[in-house]
Motif scaffolding. Structure first.
Motif, short mmCIF file in Angstrom:
data_model
loop_
_atom_site.label_atom_id
_atom_site.label_comp_id
_atom_site.label_asym_id
_atom_site.label_seq_id
_atom_site.Cartn_x
_atom_site.Cartn_y
_atom_site.Cartn_z
N SER A 1 2.56 61.06 22.03
CA SER A 1 2.60 59.60 22.07
C SER A 1 2.78 59.08 23.49
O SER A 1 2.04 58.21 23.94
CB SER A 1 3.73 59.09 21.16
OG SER A 1 3.85 57.69 21.27
N ASN A 2 3.78 59.61 24.20
CA ASN A 2 4.03 59.17 25.57
C ASN A 2 2.85 59.46 26.48
O ASN A 2 2.41 58.60 27.24
CB ASN A 2 5.29 59.85 26.14
CG ASN A 2 6.54 59.07 25.83
OD1 ASN A 2 6.54 58.12 25.07
ND2 ASN A 2 7.63 59.50 26.44
N ILE A 3 2.33 60.68 26.41
CA ILE A 3 1.21 61.06 27.26
C ILE A 3 -0.01 60.22 26.91
O ILE A 3 -0.72 59.73 27.80
CB ILE A 3 0.89 62.57 27.13
CG1 ILE A 3 2.05 63.43 27.62
CG2 ILE A 3 -0.40 62.92 27.88
CD1 ILE A 3 2.31 63.42 29.11
N GLY A 4 -0.25 60.01 25.64
CA GLY A 4 -1.38 59.19 25.22
C GLY A 4 -1.31 57.78 25.78
O GLY A 4 -2.31 57.23 26.26
N ARG A 5 -0.12 57.18 25.74
CA ARG A 5 0.06 55.83 26.30
C ARG A 5 -0.13 55.84 27.81
O ARG A 5 -0.73 54.92 28.37
CB ARG A 5 1.43 55.29 25.91
CG ARG A 5 1.51 54.98 24.40
CD ARG A 5 2.89 54.66 23.91
NE ARG A 5 3.56 53.63 24.68
CZ ARG A 5 4.88 53.53 24.78
NH1 ARG A 5 5.66 54.41 24.17
NH2 ARG A 5 5.42 52.56 25.49
N ALA A 6 0.36 56.88 28.47
CA ALA A 6 0.19 56.98 29.93
C ALA A 6 -1.28 57.12 30.30
O ALA A 6 -1.75 56.51 31.27
CB ALA A 6 0.99 58.16 30.48
N LEU A 7 -2.02 57.91 29.52
CA LEU A 7 -3.43 58.15 29.85
C LEU A 7 -4.29 56.90 29.70
O LEU A 7 -5.36 56.81 30.30
CB LEU A 7 -3.98 59.29 29.00
CG LEU A 7 -3.39 60.67 29.31
CD1 LEU A 7 -3.94 61.72 28.36
CD2 LEU A 7 -3.61 61.06 30.76
N LEU A 8 -3.83 55.91 28.93
CA LEU A 8 -4.54 54.63 28.84
C LEU A 8 -4.44 53.84 30.14
O LEU A 8 -5.20 52.91 30.36
CB LEU A 8 -3.98 53.79 27.68
CG LEU A 8 -4.23 54.34 26.28
CD1 LEU A 8 -3.44 53.52 25.25
CD2 LEU A 8 -5.71 54.34 25.96
N LYS B 1 6.79 67.44 19.68
CA LYS B 1 5.34 67.40 19.93
C LYS B 1 4.77 66.00 19.74
O LYS B 1 3.99 65.52 20.57
CB LYS B 1 4.62 68.40 19.03
CG LYS B 1 3.13 68.46 19.29
CD LYS B 1 2.46 69.50 18.41
CE LYS B 1 0.96 69.51 18.72
NZ LYS B 1 0.23 70.43 17.88
N ALA B 2 5.17 65.31 18.68
CA ALA B 2 4.65 63.96 18.42
C ALA B 2 5.07 62.99 19.51
O ALA B 2 4.27 62.14 19.94
CB ALA B 2 5.12 63.48 17.05
N ALA B 3 6.31 63.09 19.97
CA ALA B 3 6.78 62.20 21.04
C ALA B 3 6.05 62.47 22.35
O ALA B 3 5.69 61.53 23.07
CB ALA B 3 8.29 62.36 21.22
N ILE B 4 5.82 63.74 22.65
CA ILE B 4 5.08 64.11 23.86
C ILE B 4 3.68 63.52 23.80
O ILE B 4 3.22 62.87 24.74
CB ILE B 4 5.03 65.64 24.05
CG1 ILE B 4 6.41 66.18 24.38
CG2 ILE B 4 4.03 66.02 25.14
CD1 ILE B 4 6.51 67.70 24.34
#
Length: 136
Positions: A26-33, A21-24
């Protein structure tokens, strides 16, 4: 080159997922930027369908390989179409999927979170279909 790299990196962050969950997040959060609310809307739809919960519960690993990115710089905002293949590894099977997405690119300020200086808008998945499934 920078525009294609921006689109490629967004896809790698958004579609490469592990059962953590944390990795998902993190990755999604960076992509959404790197994108506008259209990518956030797609993420929310997947979440509401339980996609990420199923991924974690099933111990599924998802990766993406971007085959090509077609861009049009003749008109602004620029358009991009991404052709990629997803690989979804489950306990007993591997599924290969075809993924095609479209978006527009706006120029924006460069930052640490957005080094290429583009913003993806109107992100859409136009194709995401199974090509093959085989046993592990």
């Amino acid at each position: 080159v920078e525009a294609r790299e921006h689109v490629r990196r967004f896809h790698e962050l958004f579609f490469t997922l592990s059962p953590d969950k944390a990795a998902i997040e993190s990755n999604i959060g960076r992509a959404l930027l790197m994108a506008d609310k259209s990518a956030l809307s797609y993420y929310k739809i997947l979440g509401e369908k339980g996609y990420f919960t199923q991924l974690i519960a099933g111990n599924v690993i998802q990766s993406i390989r971007v085959d090509s990115i077609r861009t049009d710089f003749d008109h602004y905002p620029y358009s991009a179409t991404t052709y990629a293949q997803q690989r979804i590894i489950r306990e007993s099977t591997v599924t290969e999927r075809s993924l095609i997405t479209t978006c527009r690119l706006l120029n924006t300020v460069r930052s640490e979170n957005n080094p290429q200086g583009f913003l993806i808008e109107d992100f859409r998945v136009t194709e995401n279909k199974d090509m093959a499934t085989y046993d592990r």
